[in-house]
Design a protein around this motif. Structure first.
Motif, PDB file in Angstrom:
ATOM      1  N   VAL A 242     -53.452 -24.948  45.648  1.00 40.41           N
ATOM      2  CA  VAL A 242     -54.447 -25.437  44.694  1.00 40.41           C
ATOM      3  C   VAL A 242     -53.779 -25.693  43.348  1.00 40.41           C
ATOM      4  O   VAL A 242     -52.645 -25.262  43.109  1.00 40.41           O
ATOM      5  N   ARG A 243     -54.505 -26.383  42.496  1.00 42.96           N
ATOM      6  CA  ARG A 243     -53.979 -26.682  41.164  1.00 42.96           C
ATOM      7  C   ARG A 243     -54.610 -25.814  40.085  1.00 42.96           C
ATOM      8  O   ARG A 243     -53.962 -25.460  39.105  1.00 42.96           O
ATOM      9  N   PHE A 244     -55.891 -25.500  40.270  1.00 43.75           N
ATOM     10  CA  PHE A 244     -56.622 -24.757  39.245  1.00 43.75           C
ATOM     11  C   PHE A 244     -57.181 -23.451  39.800  1.00 43.75           C
ATOM     12  O   PHE A 244     -57.482 -23.336  40.988  1.00 43.75           O
ATOM     13  N   SER A 245     -57.366 -22.489  38.906  1.00 42.24           N
ATOM     14  CA  SER A 245     -57.864 -21.179  39.310  1.00 42.24           C
ATOM     15  C   SER A 245     -59.286 -21.261  39.870  1.00 42.24           C
ATOM     16  O   SER A 245     -59.650 -20.481  40.764  1.00 42.24           O
ATOM     17  N   ASP A 246     -60.107 -22.182  39.373  1.00 44.10           N
ATOM     18  CA  ASP A 246     -61.470 -22.340  39.891  1.00 44.10           C
ATOM     19  C   ASP A 246     -61.450 -22.654  41.386  1.00 44.10           C
ATOM     20  O   ASP A 246     -62.295 -22.158  42.147  1.00 44.10           O
ATOM     21  N   THR A 247     -60.497 -23.484  41.800  1.00 44.89           N
ATOM     22  CA  THR A 247     -60.398 -23.845  43.218  1.00 44.89           C
ATOM     23  C   THR A 247     -59.975 -22.639  44.046  1.00 44.89           C
ATOM     24  O   THR A 247     -60.505 -22.405  45.143  1.00 44.89           O
ATOM     25  N   ALA A 248     -59.025 -21.848  43.536  1.00 35.49           N
ATOM     26  CA  ALA A 248     -58.598 -20.643  44.243  1.00 35.49           C
ATOM     27  C   ALA A 248     -59.754 -19.660  44.396  1.00 35.49           C
ATOM     28  O   ALA A 248     -59.928 -19.042  45.450  1.00 35.49           O
ATOM     29  N   ILE A 249     -60.565 -19.534  43.348  1.00 34.00           N
ATOM     30  CA  ILE A 249     -61.723 -18.640  43.404  1.00 34.00           C
ATOM     31  C   ILE A 249     -62.719 -19.114  44.451  1.00 34.00           C
ATOM     32  O   ILE A 249     -63.264 -18.316  45.238  1.00 34.00           O
ATOM     33  N   ALA A 250     -62.950 -20.424  44.499  1.00 36.81           N
ATOM     34  CA  ALA A 250     -63.904 -20.975  45.466  1.00 36.81           C
ATOM     35  C   ALA A 250     -63.431 -20.754  46.902  1.00 36.81           C
ATOM     36  O   ALA A 250     -64.219 -20.396  47.785  1.00 36.81           O
ATOM     37  N   LEU A 251     -62.134 -20.933  47.151  1.00 37.20           N
ATOM     38  CA  LEU A 251     -61.597 -20.729  48.502  1.00 37.20           C
ATOM     39  C   LEU A 251     -61.654 -19.251  48.893  1.00 37.20           C
ATOM     40  O   LEU A 251     -61.980 -18.914  50.042  1.00 37.20           O
ATOM     41  N   ALA A 252     -61.334 -18.369  47.946  1.00 33.20           N
ATOM     42  CA  ALA A 252     -61.414 -16.932  48.235  1.00 33.20           C
ATOM     43  C   ALA A 252     -62.845 -16.521  48.539  1.00 33.20           C
ATOM     44  O   ALA A 252     -63.100 -15.687  49.429  1.00 33.20           O
ATOM     45  N   SER A 253     -63.794 -17.121  47.844  1.00 37.60           N
ATOM     46  CA  SER A 253     -65.200 -16.818  48.088  1.00 37.60           C
ATOM     47  C   SER A 253     -65.619 -17.196  49.506  1.00 37.60           C
ATOM     48  O   SER A 253     -66.464 -16.525  50.117  1.00 37.60           O
ATOM     49  N   GLN A 254     -65.007 -18.233  50.055  1.00 40.45           N
ATOM     50  CA  GLN A 254     -65.309 -18.670  51.417  1.00 40.45           C
ATOM     51  C   GLN A 254     -64.526 -17.899  52.471  1.00 40.45           C
ATOM     52  O   GLN A 254     -64.611 -18.193  53.667  1.00 40.45           O
ATOM     53  N   GLY A 255     -63.745 -16.918  52.037  1.00 38.06           N
ATOM     54  CA  GLY A 255     -62.964 -16.123  52.981  1.00 38.06           C
ATOM     55  C   GLY A 255     -61.737 -16.824  53.511  1.00 38.06           C
ATOM     56  O   GLY A 255     -61.208 -16.451  54.568  1.00 38.06           O
ATOM     57  N   MET A 256     -61.247 -17.822  52.773  1.00 39.50           N
ATOM     58  CA  MET A 256     -60.096 -18.603  53.223  1.00 39.50           C
ATOM     59  C   MET A 256     -58.764 -17.893  52.969  1.00 39.50           C
ATOM     60  O   MET A 256     -57.736 -18.331  53.470  1.00 39.50           O
ATOM     61  N   GLY A 257     -58.758 -16.828  52.188  1.00 40.00           N
ATOM     62  CA  GLY A 257     -57.516 -16.124  51.908  1.00 40.00           C
ATOM     63  C   GLY A 257     -57.632 -15.300  50.646  1.00 40.00           C
ATOM     64  O   GLY A 257     -58.699 -15.204  50.027  1.00 40.00           O
ATOM     65  N   ILE A 258     -56.505 -14.701  50.254  1.00 36.33           N
ATOM     66  CA  ILE A 258     -56.445 -13.881  49.037  1.00 36.33           C
ATOM     67  C   ILE A 258     -55.971 -14.766  47.885  1.00 36.33           C
ATOM     68  O   ILE A 258     -54.927 -15.416  47.978  1.00 36.33           O
ATOM     69  N   ALA A 259     -56.741 -14.781  46.813  1.00 35.72           N
ATOM     70  CA  ALA A 259     -56.342 -15.525  45.614  1.00 35.72           C
ATOM     71  C   ALA A 259     -55.665 -14.561  44.648  1.00 35.72           C
ATOM     72  O   ALA A 259     -56.272 -13.575  44.221  1.00 35.72           O
ATOM     73  N   LEU A 260     -54.418 -14.823  44.350  1.00 44.76           N
ATOM     74  CA  LEU A 260     -53.696 -14.060  43.328  1.00 44.76           C
ATOM     75  C   LEU A 260     -53.743 -14.884  42.044  1.00 44.76           C
ATOM     76  O   LEU A 260     -53.079 -15.916  41.930  1.00 44.76           O
ATOM     77  N   ILE A 261     -54.545 -14.423  41.097  1.00 49.33           N
ATOM     78  CA  ILE A 261     -54.771 -15.203  39.890  1.00 49.33           C
ATOM     79  C   ILE A 261     -54.664 -14.308  38.655  1.00 49.33           C
ATOM     80  O   ILE A 261     -54.551 -13.094  38.765  1.00 49.33           O
ATOM     81  N   ASP A 262     -54.709 -14.938  37.489  1.00 46.83           N
ATOM     82  CA  ASP A 262     -54.632 -14.184  36.234  1.00 46.83           C
ATOM     83  C   ASP A 262     -55.955 -13.486  35.946  1.00 46.83           C
ATOM     84  O   ASP A 262     -57.032 -13.926  36.365  1.00 46.83           O
ATOM     85  N   SER A 263     -55.882 -12.397  35.221  1.00 45.31           N
ATOM     86  CA  SER A 263     -57.080 -11.600  34.928  1.00 45.31           C
ATOM     87  C   SER A 263     -58.033 -12.294  33.972  1.00 45.31           C
ATOM     88  O   SER A 263     -59.201 -11.912  33.872  1.00 45.31           O
ATOM     89  N   PHE A 264     -57.564 -13.347  33.247  1.00 45.12           N
ATOM     90  CA  PHE A 264     -58.468 -14.079  32.364  1.00 45.12           C
ATOM     91  C   PHE A 264     -59.521 -14.832  33.167  1.00 45.12           C
ATOM     92  O   PHE A 264     -60.666 -14.974  32.740  1.00 45.12           O
ATOM     93  N   SER A 265     -59.129 -15.307  34.343  1.00 44.38           N
ATOM     94  CA  SER A 265     -60.034 -16.118  35.151  1.00 44.38           C
ATOM     95  C   SER A 265     -61.229 -15.335  35.656  1.00 44.38           C
ATOM     96  O   SER A 265     -62.288 -15.910  35.909  1.00 44.38           O
TER      97      SER A 265
END
Length: 316
Positions: A242-265
């Motif tokens: 993904v390019r943006f943290s919002d997309t990683a969050i959306a995929l993690a919400s769907q159970g697609m995998g673990i999103a490793l992101i910054d704590s600001f997000s």
């Protein structure tokens, strides 16, 4: 022998070039006296003593060699010439009064436009919280927030589109100045039904065999992910990028995998299906404020920096 006689100035030109000009304060005083027709009222409006007003009017008459008032009992009666002067200066004094108010608004920053940019992670919650505080303190200030990709940042500031930007990946352009505001860490974001969702903390070895949502290879997130996994988990050929943290969050919400992101997000709303789990020895992120050092800086830049420092300060 002929003696050279000095010629006297003609009556038409006498007193013009060497006549002292009135100061702005004298003009203001005269305008106020002409407006109120009263020394007492003028003194109150200008917050000076009555004798001071009287002396100023007498000085103006001396400078102009012109009588400006006559008295009718206790009333001041302007002469015809005084009223002609009033007509000349009345519009100008109105403009100066309006200019003074506009300058005061600029000085207090209660009016105007402040445009800033932010990269996606800090634009989710941290920057909106800061500009909410600014708008509450300065309700006359028009605020604009632009969400930028990393490759848009330099041009955004160099062209003067925005006053400043907030980012975790500061641009190294020599024309840009930077100020560190705070720090955050890498965290794991998982669907609540993920087998690791109930762990109190996760180490890199815990992620072996689990799908990792990755970012573009040259970005700050992917560099932090590689540093955390450090060869324990292979991500050379990720299935999801993904390019943006919002997309990683959306995929993690769907159970697609673990999103490793910054704590600001995750300061913003991440949805009820997601769980944030801290990491063991997580890589850190730094937040910077950037602006164009060659352009005039707004005092709102300092105010924004203060708000962001407060939001990013570590919890006691």
């Amino acid at each position: 022998m002929k003696t050279e006689q000095k010629s006297e100035p003609s009556r038409r030109g006498a007193g013009r070039s060497d006549q002292p000009a009135l100061s702005l304060r004298q003009i203001e005083t005269l305008h106020t006296v002409l407006s109120t027709r009263s020394i007492t009222a003028a003194a109150k409006l200008l917050n000076v003593s009555q004798p001071s007003i009287s002396r100023t009017v007498k000085r103006i008459e001396d400078v102009l060699r012109l009588r400006l008032f006559t008295k009718d009992g206790k009333r001041l009666v302007p002469t015809k010439e005084a009223m002609q002067i009033f007509e000349e200066v009345d519009g100008i004094m109105g403009q100066l009064t309006g200019l003074g108010r506009r300058i005061a608004r600029i000085a207090s920053s209660s009016d105007g436009v402040f445009r800033l940019g932010a990269t996606a992670s800090v634009a989710r919650a941290v920057v909106p919280q800061a500009i909410h505080n600014l708008s509450r303190l300065h309700p006359g200030l028009d605020l604009f927030l632009d969400v930028l990709s990393i490759d848009q940042m330099a041009q955004y500031l160099l062209t003067g589109t925005g006053d400043c930007l907030v980012t975790i990946a500061p641009d190294k352009h020599p024309a840009l100045a930077s100020m560190k505001l705070g720090e955050g860490v890498l965290v794991a974001l998982l669907n609540q039904h993920h087998p690791l969702a109930q762990r109190p903390i996760l180490a890199a070895k815990d992620l072996v065999g689990h799908e990792i949502i990755c970012f573009q290879s040259d970005g700050p997130h992917q560099r932090a992910i590689r540093a955390f996994l450090d060869g324990v988990v292979q991500i050379d050929n990720p299935r999801m990028v993904v390019r943006f943290s919002d997309t990683a969050i959306a995929l993690a919400s769907q159970g697609m995998g673990i999103a490793l992101i910054d704590s600001f997000s995750i300061r913003g709303q991440i949805g009820p299906d997601l769980v944030a789990v801290p990491l063991q020895a997580p890589p850190r992120f730094e937040v910077f404020l950037q602006w164009n050092r060659g352009r005039p800086a707004s005092r709102n830049l300092d105010r924004l920096a203060d708000e962001l420092r407060g939001l990013l300060a570590p919890n006691p």
